[in-house]
Scaffold this motif. Sequence first.
Motif, PDB file in Angstrom:
ATOM      1  N   THR A 256       0.898  -1.185  -0.095  1.00 24.57           N
ATOM      2  CA  THR A 256       0.046   0.019   0.049  1.00 24.57           C
ATOM      3  C   THR A 256       0.876   1.342   0.115  1.00 24.57           C
ATOM      4  O   THR A 256       0.323   2.242  -0.109  1.00 24.57           O
ATOM      5  CB  THR A 256      -0.798  -0.036   1.324  1.00 24.57           C
ATOM      6  OG1 THR A 256      -0.154  -0.029   2.353  1.00 24.57           O
ATOM      7  CG2 THR A 256      -1.726  -1.232   1.194  1.00 24.57           C
ATOM      8  N   ARG A 257       2.211   1.038   0.220  1.00 23.69           N
ATOM      9  CA  ARG A 257       2.891   2.350   0.234  1.00 23.69           C
ATOM     10  C   ARG A 257       3.214   2.979  -1.077  1.00 23.69           C
ATOM     11  O   ARG A 257       3.303   2.275  -2.111  1.00 23.69           O
ATOM     12  CB  ARG A 257       4.370   1.951   0.831  1.00 23.69           C
ATOM     13  CG  ARG A 257       4.297   1.545   2.431  1.00 23.69           C
ATOM     14  CD  ARG A 257       5.719   1.206   2.677  1.00 23.69           C
ATOM     15  NE  ARG A 257       5.661   0.851   4.353  1.00 23.69           N
ATOM     16  CZ  ARG A 257       6.728   0.341   5.097  1.00 23.69           C
ATOM     17  NH1 ARG A 257       7.784   0.009   4.148  1.00 23.69           N
ATOM     18  NH2 ARG A 257       6.527   0.229   6.185  1.00 23.69           N
ATOM     19  N   ARG A 258       3.135   4.002  -0.976  1.00 28.38           N
ATOM     20  CA  ARG A 258       3.311   4.902  -2.287  1.00 28.38           C
ATOM     21  C   ARG A 258       4.737   4.723  -2.950  1.00 28.38           C
ATOM     22  O   ARG A 258       5.810   4.705  -2.119  1.00 28.38           O
ATOM     23  CB  ARG A 258       3.099   6.283  -2.101  1.00 28.38           C
ATOM     24  CG  ARG A 258       1.607   6.820  -1.560  1.00 28.38           C
ATOM     25  CD  ARG A 258       1.351   8.159  -1.676  1.00 28.38           C
ATOM     26  NE  ARG A 258      -0.119   8.459  -1.259  1.00 28.38           N
ATOM     27  CZ  ARG A 258      -0.704   9.571  -1.440  1.00 28.38           C
ATOM     28  NH1 ARG A 258       0.123  10.488  -1.980  1.00 28.38           N
ATOM     29  NH2 ARG A 258      -1.825   9.771  -0.880  1.00 28.38           N
ATOM     30  N   GLY A 259       4.674   4.788  -4.383  1.00 25.69           N
ATOM     31  CA  GLY A 259       6.157   4.735  -5.197  1.00 25.69           C
ATOM     32  C   GLY A 259       6.714   3.187  -5.141  1.00 25.69           C
ATOM     33  O   GLY A 259       7.679   2.977  -5.791  1.00 25.69           O
ATOM     34  N   LYS A 260       5.675   2.347  -4.651  1.00 30.35           N
ATOM     35  CA  LYS A 260       6.179   0.885  -4.890  1.00 30.35           C
ATOM     36  C   LYS A 260       6.431   0.285  -6.576  1.00 30.35           C
ATOM     37  O   LYS A 260       7.113  -0.311  -6.904  1.00 30.35           O
ATOM     38  CB  LYS A 260       5.398  -0.142  -4.241  1.00 30.35           C
ATOM     39  CG  LYS A 260       5.592  -0.091  -2.513  1.00 30.35           C
ATOM     40  CD  LYS A 260       6.845  -0.343  -2.413  1.00 30.35           C
ATOM     41  CE  LYS A 260       7.226  -0.277  -0.798  1.00 30.35           C
ATOM     42  NZ  LYS A 260       8.708  -0.535  -0.440  1.00 30.35           N
ATOM     43  N   VAL A 261       5.427   1.151  -7.197  1.00 33.05           N
ATOM     44  CA  VAL A 261       5.714   0.941  -8.421  1.00 33.05           C
ATOM     45  C   VAL A 261       5.382   2.146  -9.291  1.00 33.05           C
ATOM     46  O   VAL A 261       4.678   3.076  -9.065  1.00 33.05           O
ATOM     47  CB  VAL A 261       4.194   0.149  -9.224  1.00 33.05           C
ATOM     48  CG1 VAL A 261       4.053  -0.058 -10.694  1.00 33.05           C
ATOM     49  CG2 VAL A 261       4.106  -1.531  -8.697  1.00 33.05           C
ATOM     50  N   ASP A 262       6.494   2.680 -10.031  1.00 32.87           N
ATOM     51  CA  ASP A 262       6.593   3.958 -10.519  1.00 32.87           C
ATOM     52  C   ASP A 262       6.796   3.927 -11.955  1.00 32.87           C
ATOM     53  O   ASP A 262       7.838   3.635 -12.517  1.00 32.87           O
ATOM     54  CB  ASP A 262       7.783   4.645  -9.859  1.00 32.87           C
ATOM     55  CG  ASP A 262       8.130   5.833 -10.346  1.00 32.87           C
ATOM     56  OD1 ASP A 262       7.191   6.475 -10.676  1.00 32.87           O
ATOM     57  OD2 ASP A 262       9.174   6.598  -9.929  1.00 32.87           O
ATOM     58  N   GLY A 263       5.874   4.125 -12.664  1.00 30.13           N
ATOM     59  CA  GLY A 263       5.793   4.181 -14.329  1.00 30.13           C
ATOM     60  C   GLY A 263       5.200   3.213 -14.970  1.00 30.13           C
ATOM     61  O   GLY A 263       4.897   1.817 -14.285  1.00 30.13           O
TER      62      GLY A 263
END
Length: 460
Positions: A256-263
């Motif tokens: 749920t943390r932000r930035g774990k998948v970026d792009g």
Amino acid sequence: MAPSRRARRIATVLGAAALLSASAGPVSAHSASLRSASESLSVPQWLFLLTGGAVVGASFLLVTFATDRSFVASIHEWRRPLPGWGLEAGRAVGSLLGVVALAGVIVLGFVGPETAVRNPAVLVVWVGWWAGFAMSAYLVANAWPAVDPLRAIASKLPAAGVDYPDRLGAWPSVVGLLALVFVEVVTPLADDPRLLASTVGVYAVITLAGAVVVGPPRWFADVDPVARVFRYYGRVAPIGWGESGFELRLPGMALTRRGKVDGPDEVAFVVALVWVTTFDGLVTTPAWGAAAGPVVDAGVPPLGIYAAALVLGYVVFLGAYRTAARVARRTAPTYLSVGTLARRFAPPLLAIAAGYHLAHFLGYFLTLSPALVASLGHPIAGAAAPVGIVLPGWFGGLELAFVLVGHVLAIWVAHAVAFDLFPDRLQAIRSQYPFIAVMIAYTALSLWIVAEPTLSPPYL
């Protein structure tokens, strides 16, 4: 990279050898496969598929009642710090063991027994590493960075320092993952120790060359598909590296943390991780043989059919997910872009991928672990009478439960992501509709594969 063919071939040989030994019992040829486990189920196929889809749909209805943001946050933010002592020593020992294992796989692949079930190289790679060790990445913690032998070797080599093009991002790892699965499906890697050792050697040379050119940190962060698979699996694990250090958390809550998948490139890799397991099961079904037969009869090379199916199926999976992101923008009117929604809702799919892997490989690992231990005791000559474990009939139902647990966990994570993205409760719930529909479709397809008889991929 599901082990249906490997499990059937290796376990069949193992069972035949066991029948000749007074101390060994026969091994089920279906002990390792999610699909073959379905043969022990007596429920009608339509009821089987409907039940699985209903479980996922009902779980979505249940989580929609959890609209208290503080309650949702308390679950996902629960953390307990863990001591970090011994990590450096563990990395040193792990790297040494990894290098020894790599050298052993290559050497014993050539000088060890020619029979796959007696050769430790085959059993170490498929049973010890891709089954047992990979399961530990999402069940416990991702220890692959500390064990990866190629990372350890590359760190000792001089780096050329060539800049890695940022525009490539994770796309090389997407292509690499699809290529690895294609090679695994269409070649007898699990049956030919010499071919396996050669393949591992070629992969090692390519990896080390790439790490020298762009530097180990960039190569293993962006290019290497194996490193990315383990890193993503590790985000499902209850133990990992958090914002304040080594920590214990609830399984899947790091997603749920932000930035774990970026792009979009990383979104594409997540979807590829789900698709490759589905593809490897799909090509073992009678429906695949029936569909491919007329094409082969028309003169199309079988390898071309398998390659086209791998690529086109992946495009369909990725297109379905991207469509869900576009629809979500309308079901929950928002200023957020389609790309943002796709990135934020992609991590829940990693729980699905982990559930698939566990269902495919736990039985495989348990069945063939005795053969792995026996082969390590006789690495050159091979064990005289390899022994396997016969799993009970109900184990197939347990494997199916792993698939559904992965989907239910994914739905809960998506629920938490939605409440993190949207301030309005109804908006957060409605944003999940298209993504849940995609998850149910993934579940229905995987359960259909489970319900089908398992055959060897035809025309190869």
